[in-house]
Design a protein around this motif. Sequence first.
Motif, PDB file in Angstrom:
ATOM      1  N   GLU A 298      -2.088   0.626  10.197  1.00 13.23           N
ATOM      2  CA  GLU A 298      -2.371  -0.125   9.142  1.00 13.23           C
ATOM      3  C   GLU A 298      -3.232  -1.950   9.818  1.00 13.23           C
ATOM      4  O   GLU A 298      -1.803  -2.380  10.067  1.00 13.23           O
TER       5      GLU A 298
ATOM      6  N   ASP B 183      -6.165  -0.934   3.796  1.00 13.71           N
ATOM      7  CA  ASP B 183      -5.773  -1.596   2.889  1.00 13.71           C
ATOM      8  C   ASP B 183      -7.327  -2.619   2.395  1.00 13.71           C
ATOM      9  O   ASP B 183      -7.643  -2.992   3.429  1.00 13.71           O
TER      10      ASP B 183
ATOM     11  N   HIS C 242      -6.953  -6.217   4.003  1.00 16.13           N
ATOM     12  CA  HIS C 242      -6.764  -6.720   4.522  1.00 16.13           C
ATOM     13  C   HIS C 242      -8.049  -6.891   5.744  1.00 16.13           C
ATOM     14  O   HIS C 242      -8.148  -6.773   6.501  1.00 16.13           O
TER      15      HIS C 242
ATOM     16  N   HIS D  20      -4.994   1.850   1.242  1.00 14.83           N
ATOM     17  CA  HIS D  20      -3.749   0.953   0.651  1.00 14.83           C
ATOM     18  C   HIS D  20      -4.654   0.249  -0.848  1.00 14.83           C
ATOM     19  O   HIS D  20      -5.483  -0.136   0.026  1.00 14.83           O
TER      20      HIS D  20
ATOM     21  N   ASP E 245      -1.606  -0.692  -2.916  1.00 15.00           N
ATOM     22  CA  ASP E 245      -0.584  -1.135  -2.703  1.00 15.00           C
ATOM     23  C   ASP E 245      -0.928  -3.008  -2.798  1.00 15.00           C
ATOM     24  O   ASP E 245      -1.421  -3.629  -2.724  1.00 15.00           O
TER      25      ASP E 245
HETATM   26 MN    MN Z   1      -0.923  -2.061   2.595  1.00 19.17          MN
END
Ligand code: MN
Length: 430
Positions: A220, A255, A258, A282, A328
């Motif tokens: 990730e 994600d 991010h 995520h 997430d």
């Molecule tokens: Mn995450």
Amino acid sequence: MTQLPISADLIAEHNANSRDALAEDYAALGRKLERRGIAIDALKDKVKAFGVAVPSWGAGRGGTRFAKFPIAGEPTNIHEKLEDCAVIHQLGQSTPAVSPHFPWDCVEDYAALKDEAEAYNLVFDAVNSNTFQDQPGQAQTYATGSLSSTVPETRQQAIDHNIECIEIGRKIGSKRLTVWVGDGTNFPGQQDLGRSFDRYIEAASQVYGALPDDWQMMLEHKMFEPAFYSSVISDWGSSLMAAQELGEKCKCLVDLGHHAPNVNIEQIVARLHHAGKLGGFHFNDSKYGDDDLDSGSINPHQLFLVFNELIEAQANPRDGFDPSYMIDQSHNVTDPIESMLSSAETIAGCYARAVLVDREALHAAQNDNDVMLAFRTLRSAYETDVTPILAQARDELGGAIDWLGVYRTSQYRDRKAQERKAVGLGAGIV
Ligand code: MN
Ligand code: PSV
Ligand code: MN
């Protein structure tokens, strides 16, 4: 023996009250879709088969580094988190798996934990390691990083922890390890940018070496935070390079929070798929950075465009394409159960709308360079209100047509407030 937390009679009673209205909406949408050559029941069956995992850590109230405001009745351990995840799946019927985080969710008996989940109709998805926080009694600090630390003993501790997560995962039926490291720097010159990456690869390859044959390791990436000048696995380029060096069983996890603001995430999805390295997601939403807001609460269109790429990828699979979908999020101001039910509905809705895209028409318009027709083809799917399909799917699977109404009537959280110990005040982590 299955023991679900919400009364089946309560769900049935509520559903009976909403069923006539739903039938009307479903039939009207069915006629509309039929004119477009789409069979509504076939789409509903796909929605029924769709699932997204919930994060164990998302069941508790999140916080910021300034404060956490707990709510009465929030879970204090993995057993209580599982019970809350069971509520989410019972009412929403689209979150059959839980993604645990270690050591936050450590227990003595993992076989019993697996049974406990199964009794709630839940399974475990990817296990997440934590080398971004120090734990009481830990020999080495992660203040210098973890898998990329300059301190060999620290790297070894991070490797051992990840291998321990794989061992736990085997006991609870997981087949994926998600590795996110907070490693990076706050000052130019603090670390050598190249050597940090080399150390990470060397250490991560030892974790990879411990991976069972039928497992996947998912890397990730995250642009910043906790490191604010450079992160070792900062972006999809670094993640892809690392995954390619580590080997076939290593993939990239995206994600949504991010990336730099306004980055074209759907294009990253297409690129990772091209490389056969799209491992998972995520889901969350953001306005500024890694805000971990509820999926689709800020930019549902982006979520739809991500799913549009995933449907394209599904139609052109490469290298065992089987991405894992997870939420997430950090729920700072809502009841986490309500947020995850809402998010799961939004995610399933974006999936359904992406399935609705007339791909033949889209590809033809793209080939003809008919820009407006291509755009409108996509847009007409995005603008379709698929909520009757989602509600019908929930009803047929035993979930709640009006999940919010049933959840609030059940007074589940109030009951848990009587039973569970109170969570202390303080700064939150997520
Ligand atoms: Mn995450
Ligand atoms: C890091 O920001 C992250 O997105 C990773 O997935 C962590 O494991 C998770 O948040 C939980 O704090
Ligand atoms: Mn994050």
